[in-house]
Scaffold this active site. Structure first.
Site, PDB file in Angstrom:
ATOM      1  N   ASP A  23       0.961  -1.120   0.040  1.00 42.26           N
ATOM      2  CA  ASP A  23      -0.161  -0.083   0.035  1.00 42.26           C
ATOM      3  C   ASP A  23       0.940   1.295   0.167  1.00 42.26           C
ATOM      4  O   ASP A  23       1.638   1.556   0.794  1.00 42.26           O
ATOM      5  CB  ASP A  23      -0.808   0.003   1.240  1.00 42.26           C
ATOM      6  CG  ASP A  23      -1.744   1.236   1.357  1.00 42.26           C
ATOM      7  OD1 ASP A  23      -1.921   1.899   0.358  1.00 42.26           O
ATOM      8  OD2 ASP A  23      -2.027   1.405   2.625  1.00 42.26           O
ATOM      9  N   ASN A  25      -0.481   4.654  -0.509  1.00 45.04           N
ATOM     10  CA  ASN A  25      -0.977   5.871   0.038  1.00 45.04           C
ATOM     11  C   ASN A  25      -1.717   5.760   1.259  1.00 45.04           C
ATOM     12  O   ASN A  25      -2.468   6.715   1.840  1.00 45.04           O
ATOM     13  CB  ASN A  25      -2.021   6.245  -1.020  1.00 45.04           C
ATOM     14  CG  ASN A  25      -3.384   5.069  -1.214  1.00 45.04           C
ATOM     15  OD1 ASN A  25      -3.140   4.239  -0.460  1.00 45.04           O
ATOM     16  ND2 ASN A  25      -4.357   5.435  -2.065  1.00 45.04           N
ATOM     17  N   ASP A  31      -1.957  -1.323  -3.643  1.00 38.78           N
ATOM     18  CA  ASP A  31      -2.184  -0.619  -5.007  1.00 38.78           C
ATOM     19  C   ASP A  31      -1.017  -0.401  -6.082  1.00 38.78           C
ATOM     20  O   ASP A  31       0.026  -1.085  -5.768  1.00 38.78           O
ATOM     21  CB  ASP A  31      -2.508   0.986  -4.624  1.00 38.78           C
ATOM     22  CG  ASP A  31      -1.362   1.685  -3.602  1.00 38.78           C
ATOM     23  OD1 ASP A  31      -0.159   1.125  -3.872  1.00 38.78           O
ATOM     24  OD2 ASP A  31      -1.950   2.193  -2.786  1.00 38.78           O
ATOM     25  N   ASP A 100      -4.838 -10.496 -15.404  1.00 39.91           N
ATOM     26  CA  ASP A 100      -5.956 -11.487 -15.183  1.00 39.91           C
ATOM     27  C   ASP A 100      -7.126 -11.000 -15.992  1.00 39.91           C
ATOM     28  O   ASP A 100      -7.726  -9.904 -15.916  1.00 39.91           O
ATOM     29  CB  ASP A 100      -6.341 -11.510 -13.818  1.00 39.91           C
ATOM     30  CG  ASP A 100      -6.744 -12.669 -13.422  1.00 39.91           C
ATOM     31  OD1 ASP A 100      -7.609 -13.670 -13.921  1.00 39.91           O
ATOM     32  OD2 ASP A 100      -6.280 -13.081 -12.333  1.00 39.91           O
ATOM     33  N   ASP A 201      -9.309 -16.148 -16.055  1.00 38.92           N
ATOM     34  CA  ASP A 201     -10.151 -16.723 -15.064  1.00 38.92           C
ATOM     35  C   ASP A 201     -11.261 -17.793 -15.572  1.00 38.92           C
ATOM     36  O   ASP A 201     -11.876 -17.482 -16.606  1.00 38.92           O
ATOM     37  CB  ASP A 201     -10.699 -15.743 -14.469  1.00 38.92           C
ATOM     38  CG  ASP A 201     -11.514 -16.201 -13.157  1.00 38.92           C
ATOM     39  OD1 ASP A 201     -10.732 -16.729 -12.174  1.00 38.92           O
ATOM     40  OD2 ASP A 201     -12.636 -15.887 -13.194  1.00 38.92           O
ATOM     41  N   GLU A 258      -7.182 -20.823 -16.532  1.00 37.47           N
ATOM     42  CA  GLU A 258      -7.809 -21.642 -15.384  1.00 37.47           C
ATOM     43  C   GLU A 258      -8.576 -22.601 -15.805  1.00 37.47           C
ATOM     44  O   GLU A 258      -9.748 -22.041 -16.364  1.00 37.47           O
ATOM     45  CB  GLU A 258      -8.281 -20.556 -14.297  1.00 37.47           C
ATOM     46  CG  GLU A 258      -8.618 -21.223 -12.994  1.00 37.47           C
ATOM     47  CD  GLU A 258      -9.225 -20.249 -12.020  1.00 37.47           C
ATOM     48  OE1 GLU A 258      -9.034 -20.544 -10.777  1.00 37.47           O
ATOM     49  OE2 GLU A 258     -10.081 -19.469 -12.639  1.00 37.47           O
ATOM     50  N   HIS A 334      -3.705 -17.226  -5.125  1.00 38.56           N
ATOM     51  CA  HIS A 334      -4.779 -16.432  -4.173  1.00 38.56           C
ATOM     52  C   HIS A 334      -6.098 -17.212  -3.976  1.00 38.56           C
ATOM     53  O   HIS A 334      -6.661 -16.632  -3.029  1.00 38.56           O
ATOM     54  CB  HIS A 334      -5.237 -15.180  -5.122  1.00 38.56           C
ATOM     55  CG  HIS A 334      -5.931 -15.373  -6.187  1.00 38.56           C
ATOM     56  ND1 HIS A 334      -5.361 -16.236  -7.333  1.00 38.56           N
ATOM     57  CD2 HIS A 334      -7.326 -15.213  -6.761  1.00 38.56           C
ATOM     58  CE1 HIS A 334      -6.213 -16.370  -8.475  1.00 38.56           C
ATOM     59  NE2 HIS A 334      -7.517 -15.909  -7.812  1.00 38.56           N
ATOM     60  N   ASP A 335      -6.334 -18.307  -4.364  1.00 39.59           N
ATOM     61  CA  ASP A 335      -7.490 -19.272  -4.077  1.00 39.59           C
ATOM     62  C   ASP A 335      -7.020 -20.449  -3.256  1.00 39.59           C
ATOM     63  O   ASP A 335      -7.915 -21.418  -3.018  1.00 39.59           O
ATOM     64  CB  ASP A 335      -7.865 -19.658  -5.396  1.00 39.59           C
ATOM     65  CG  ASP A 335      -8.971 -18.477  -6.218  1.00 39.59           C
ATOM     66  OD1 ASP A 335      -9.406 -17.494  -5.368  1.00 39.59           O
ATOM     67  OD2 ASP A 335      -9.181 -18.670  -7.279  1.00 39.59           O
TER      68      ASP A 335
END
Length: 560
Positions: A23, A25, A31, A100, A201, A258, A334-335
């Site tokens: 991050d 900010n 971000d 993605d 995806d 995927e 991430h899954d």
């Protein structure tokens, strides 16, 4: 194949989950500027490609996988100018960017769907899958991947729309050529910007079966299995070949799909070496080997995978795609839960050595390896997260459905299952140092941090020459430098050995012997290593020959 190696066959991909990476900010959400700040770190690791999870405009009902505008940036992550800067700076450092692509569904706030649901005769009505009720109920018995039915009734028009995921993710109707062209136009917008490829995806779900027949209902289940009903539908290969002609052939792109529910035969079509569709697919068979024996509970379980089963599955994909298609290689993303917790041993005394062992096994296979952020420092599952801490819609739905509605499991058991398999294990913020919030943000993190960040972090890893980070760095360098890792034939050794995973990679003149002890025990194994063999990597500082120490991994190079 040795004379026609593509750049993506020798590449290593580093996956960045933007909201959890860095991050810049102080709002507690990672971000694009934060990613830009960490490009030198990814470059130091040695990765070639950065795969960005979705950064498009989104209402965030499924953390960005519900897209409301494909040609705009989620304001939580920054602006299109920030993306342009990131792309330019990544390219300056020799890093490629993989976007993605989420086109099985959109957000319900996408302009296409807003128009589609406005009336039955709207021009966009057929952009999505609408059906009349059947006997006052859903058009078929399909269940959502996130629990409950896969259909949502729309009062205004008196029809149901299909959503294989959450209600806010209506499925696009790929049978409509206008939909396909709109998707291809959008993809070309990003190709023209200069991106280097797409991770696609749930791409195996875009072609729905004719007539939308009911799915098989598992024991103790309430809904039909929509994955089996939809995966690898009748026209999916036609659609991807059309995508190849209208988009992907315009540049030297890397593509990975995927592919839920894919088998060897279909994978060989998706990732055929003739280049007619995609470069490779993510298949999930090895991800399901530790599923619950009760199909109604699916992934939710906390038992370790059988090594014999894992060998059989990985070997099948190595052998049966050889010369036909290209493998993707991954343990986590991430899954999925953290690799060291799932396949290794995250107890403090074994975490480092077992993380290196798990990495060794994967990185000497044939295919393109994917490293998920934090994997390279041995980040673990987040056992400190409680039910109220979880953000993931899949976890929340599972508690509601499996604990409260069907009462298939009690809450404590479900929490154990989530600590083993939940997606938020991978989504806790990246652990950069031992300062407040692990150096991820100066604000309040969007998701609670893993409590072990004070001892497991990048700062510690970079200061220790024997860290997991430098081990990954060496694995990546070996892949870049040794053609046998890309082209060698795979040969499994001792298929029924439940404790050690050993295999060879055989080239024209050389071969590699890869040995991995999957236990916390000292073992003895004889693999007839020649006296002139070179030990090219190991997670112990010395070699004790036939003796294998807990989670020991070592790789020998020698002449055939």
């Amino acid at each position: 194949m040795t004379n026609n190696i593509k750049w993506w066959q020798k590449a290593v991909v580093y996956q960045v989950y933007p909201r959890s990476f860095q991050d810049a900010n102080g709002d507690g959400i990672g971000d694009l500027k934060g990613i830009e700040q960490r490009l030198d770190y990814i470059q130091k690791l040695g990765a070639d490609v950065i795969w960005l999870n979705p950064i498009y405009a989104s209402p965030d009902k499924d953390n960005g996988y519900d897209i409301s505008d494909y040609e705009d940036i989620n304001q939580k992550f920054g602006t299109m100018a920030d993306f342009d800067d990131l792309l330019e700076k990544a390219h300056d450092k020799g890093l490629k960017i993989l976007m993605d692509l989420v086109v099985n569904h959109t957000a319900d706030q996408h302009q296409w769907f807003i128009e589609s649901r406005s009336s039955k005769d709207n021009d966009k009505r057929d952009f999505y899958i609408w059906r009349d009720p059947v006997d006052g109920h859903e058009p078929n018995n399909w269940g959502s991947f996130f629990s409950g039915p896969a259909w949502k009734f729309d009062e205004a028009t008196g029809q149901y729309y299909l959503h294989l995921f959450v209600e806010g993710q209506p499925d696009l109707n790929w049978a409509n050529p206008e939909v396909r062209q709109a998707v291809f136009d959008m993809m070309n917008f990003w190709v023209d910007k200069g991106i280097d490829g797409f991770r696609m995806d749930v791409i195996s779900l875009i072609s729905k079966p004719d007539g939308l027949p009911d799915g098989e209902v598992p024991n103790n289940g309430e809904y039909g299995n929509s994955d089996k009903a939809v995966a690898n539908g009748p026209h999916v290969h036609d659609y991807l070949q059309e995508m190849r002609q209208k988009v992907l052939n315009r540049a030297d792109m890397m593509t990975v799909g995927e592919a839920s529910g894919v088998d060897i035969t279909n994978a060989a079509r998706y990732a055929n070496t003739d280049g007619s569709e995609l470069n490779m697919v993510f298949q999930f068979e090895h991800m399901g080997l530790d599923n619950n024996p009760n199909p109604a509970l699916s992934k939710w379980y906390d038992k370790k995978v059988s090594l014999v089963d894992l060998k059989e599955n990985l070997s099948k994909w190595q052998n049966e795609l050889a010369g036909k298609a290209w493998n993707s290689l991954y343990w986590d993303n991430h899954d999925q839960p953290r690799a060291v917790s799932r396949y290794g041993d995250d107890r403090p005394e074994y975490r480092v050595v077992s993380a290196k062992m798990v990495a060794t096994l994967l990185h000497f296979l044939q295919g393109t390896p994917y490293v998920y952020q934090g994997e390279e420092i041995g980040m673990t599952n987040a056992y400190n997260l409680k039910r109220e801490d979880f953000d993931d819609v899949e976890i929340k739905q599972a508690f509601k459905y499996l604990v409260e509605k069907t009462k298939l499991v009690d809450e404590n058991t479900m929490l154990n299952y989530v600590h083993a398999k939940g997606r938020d294990n991978a989504r806790t913020p990246m652990q950069w140092d031992d300062s407040e919030n692990a150096g991820f943000t100066t604000g309040t993190p969007w998701l609670k941090l893993n409590s072990n960040y004070d001892s497991i972090n990048v700062q510690e890893a970079l200061a220790d020459k024997n860290s997991i980070f430098y081990y990954y760095q060496k694995l990546i360098r070996l892949r870049h430098d040794m053609p046998i890792i890309t082209t060698g034939i795979y040969e499994l050794l001792d298929a029924q050995d439940a404790e050690v995973y050993a295999y060879r990679r055989v080239g024209k003149k050389d071969q590699l012997l890869v040995i991995n002890n999957f236990t916390d025990q000292k073992l003895t194994r004889e693999y007839h290593v020649p006296s002139d063999a070179e030990l090219i990597i190991s997670n112990y500082s010395d070699d004790q020959g036939e003796t294998l120490r807990p989670y020991e991994a070592k790789v020998y190079l020698f002449k055939k």
